[in-house]
Design a protein around this motif. Structure first.
Motif, mmCIF file in Angstrom:
data_model
loop_
_atom_site.group_PDB
_atom_site.id
_atom_site.type_symbol
_atom_site.label_atom_id
_atom_site.label_comp_id
_atom_site.label_asym_id
_atom_site.label_seq_id
_atom_site.Cartn_x
_atom_site.Cartn_y
_atom_site.Cartn_z
ATOM 1 N N VAL A 21 0.852 -1.201 0.000
ATOM 2 C CA VAL A 21 0.000 0.000 0.000
ATOM 3 C C VAL A 21 0.884 1.245 0.000
ATOM 4 O O VAL A 21 0.663 2.193 -0.766
ATOM 5 C CB VAL A 21 -0.948 0.023 1.226
ATOM 6 C CG1 VAL A 21 -1.692 1.355 1.332
ATOM 7 C CG2 VAL A 21 -1.951 -1.115 1.164
ATOM 8 N N GLU A 45 -7.087 4.243 9.716
ATOM 9 C CA GLU A 45 -6.968 3.439 10.940
ATOM 10 C C GLU A 45 -8.284 3.451 11.715
ATOM 11 O O GLU A 45 -8.695 2.436 12.272
ATOM 12 C CB GLU A 45 -5.787 3.930 11.782
ATOM 13 C CG GLU A 45 -4.480 3.629 11.076
ATOM 14 C CD GLU A 45 -3.225 3.894 11.889
ATOM 15 O OE1 GLU A 45 -3.312 4.022 13.120
ATOM 16 O OE2 GLU A 45 -2.149 3.963 11.265
ATOM 17 N N ILE A 91 -10.517 0.986 10.235
ATOM 18 C CA ILE A 91 -10.124 -0.383 10.619
ATOM 19 C C ILE A 91 -10.643 -0.704 12.029
ATOM 20 O O ILE A 91 -11.189 -1.771 12.283
ATOM 21 C CB ILE A 91 -8.589 -0.556 10.523
ATOM 22 C CG1 ILE A 91 -8.167 -0.453 9.048
ATOM 23 C CG2 ILE A 91 -8.123 -1.874 11.139
ATOM 24 C CD1 ILE A 91 -6.668 -0.433 8.817
HETATM 25 O O1 LIG Z 1 -4.410 1.927 4.166
HETATM 26 C C1 LIG Z 1 -3.352 2.568 4.139
HETATM 27 O O2 LIG Z 1 -3.274 3.699 3.609
HETATM 28 C C2 LIG Z 1 -2.139 2.012 4.742
HETATM 29 O O3 LIG Z 1 -1.104 2.643 4.667
HETATM 30 C C3 LIG Z 1 -2.205 0.708 5.469
HETATM 31 C C4 LIG Z 1 -2.276 0.879 6.963
HETATM 32 C C5 LIG Z 1 -2.466 -0.531 7.590
HETATM 33 O O4 LIG Z 1 -1.455 -1.164 7.893
HETATM 34 O O5 LIG Z 1 -3.622 -0.962 7.684
HETATM 35 C C6 LIG Z 1 -0.996 1.463 7.446
HETATM 36 C C7 LIG Z 1 -0.867 2.741 7.893
HETATM 37 C C8 LIG Z 1 -1.978 3.680 7.905
HETATM 38 O O6 LIG Z 1 -1.954 4.547 9.001
HETATM 39 C C9 LIG Z 1 -3.275 3.033 7.755
HETATM 40 C C10 LIG Z 1 -3.404 1.749 7.332
#
Ligand SMILES: O=C(O)C(=O)C[C@]1(C(=O)O)C=C[C@@H](O)C=C1
Length: 287
Positions: free
Chosen positions: A31, A58, A61
């Motif tokens: 990503v 995040e 998530i």
């Molecule tokens: O989805 C994104 O933009 C990512 O960079 C992946 C990811 C993750 O590991 O889930 C990593 C860092 C971000 O803060 C948010 C999510």
């Protein structure tokens, strides 16, 4: 199932977890690479947010975890685990993706701006954070990524000089107003505000003397203000001594008889102080 069979089951699950965690980290790295490619394809609008840390993502998530979680782990625990999982991926990023020049200004979490001072090299400004102690304060992103710092000014300096990738400073307090030192520094700095987080403020009174022997109370002016009613009621004659930080207060109180500090709970262990009263803040927070 007997103990040995249960342990075998745990061993097998751990193996699966390790593989899955690394698989997730690899996808997260992909990503990052995709974001970098999108940003360097010269049209920043395609990916207006090519940072490593994406608070909005995040948050999504964590919301999803809430829906998925059927227990027995509680939501806070699960979120804490995932926060660590995500943050540890930052540490294996080869280099962080370029910064956006269009991210809207939010509050609280600072980050070097695209128009940084010439003396800052992009590599040092974007260096991956180093894990330090888990017993630090201000852990919003992940506990052990944080270096403790004595003052807000130091946080600004550390991010500006590239000694750390992100810094967190208090900005505004619902019960005691703006944090003036942060506002002053925001006027001059070229750092950009990256994200905002709301934190519950909980203060603890600590001292190695009994409550009725406390003659002075050290703390940061904000914390003294946030506990004014408590102090007026329970320690009206104790001298209130403002110091640069609540941890400095704890350090001082630990050295003196009859002295107390208002600080966060973590200071008890760090400075060898006894907890006398918890949650003494005048305005109780919902966090
Ligand atoms: O989805 C994104 O933009 C990512 O960079 C992946 C990811 C993750 O590991 O889930 C990593 C860092 C971000 O803060 C948010 C999510």
């Amino acid at each position: 199932m007997d103990l040995s069979a249960l342990r075998q089951k745990i061993d097998s699950l751990d193996t699966t977890l390790v593989n899955l965690l690394n698989e997730r980290a690899r996808v997260s790295l992909d990503v990052g690479a995709a974001k970098k490619a999108a940003a360097s394809a010269s049209d920043v609008q395609k990916d207006p947010d090519p940072h490593v840390y994406i608070p909005t993502r995040e948050k999504q998530i964590y919301e999803k975890l809430k829906r998925l979680n059927k227990g027995p782990l509680n939501q806070d625990s699960l979120q804490a685990i995932f926060r660590e999982v995500i943050v540890f991926t930052y540490l294996v990023y080869p280099s962080a993706p370029p910064r956006s020049s269009t991210h809207p200004l939010l509050r609280s979490c600072l980050h070097p701006s695209p128009c940084k001072k010439k003396s800052q090299s992009p590599t040092s400004a974007r260096r991956a954070p180093t894990p330090t102690s888990a017993r630090t304060t201000g852990s919003v992103i992940a506990s052990h990524m944080f270096r403790r710092s004595g003052s807000k000014v130091y946080v600004f300096d550390a991010v500006e000089r590239g000694r750390t990738t992100y810094g967190i400073v208090p900005f505004e307090n619902s019960s005691y107003g703006s944090v003036v030192v942060t506002l002053d520094r925001l006027i001059d700095t070229e750092l950009r505000i990256r994200a905002e987080a709301y934190l519950g403020v909980h203060h603890t009174l600590m001292s190695n003397s009994p409550l009725d022997a406390i003659k002075k109370v050290y703390s940061h002016p904000q914390a003294l203000g946030q506990c004014k009613r408590y102090l007026d009621t329970h320690h009206p004659v104790a001298e209130r001594i403002p110091v640069t930080s609540t941890s400095a207060a704890a350090e001082l109180a630990a050295r003196e008889t009859g002295a107390a500090a208002i600080c966060s709970l973590v200071c008890a262990e760090l400075y060898g102080l006894n907890v006398r009263e918890q949650n003494i803040e005048d305005v109780k927070s919902e966090f």
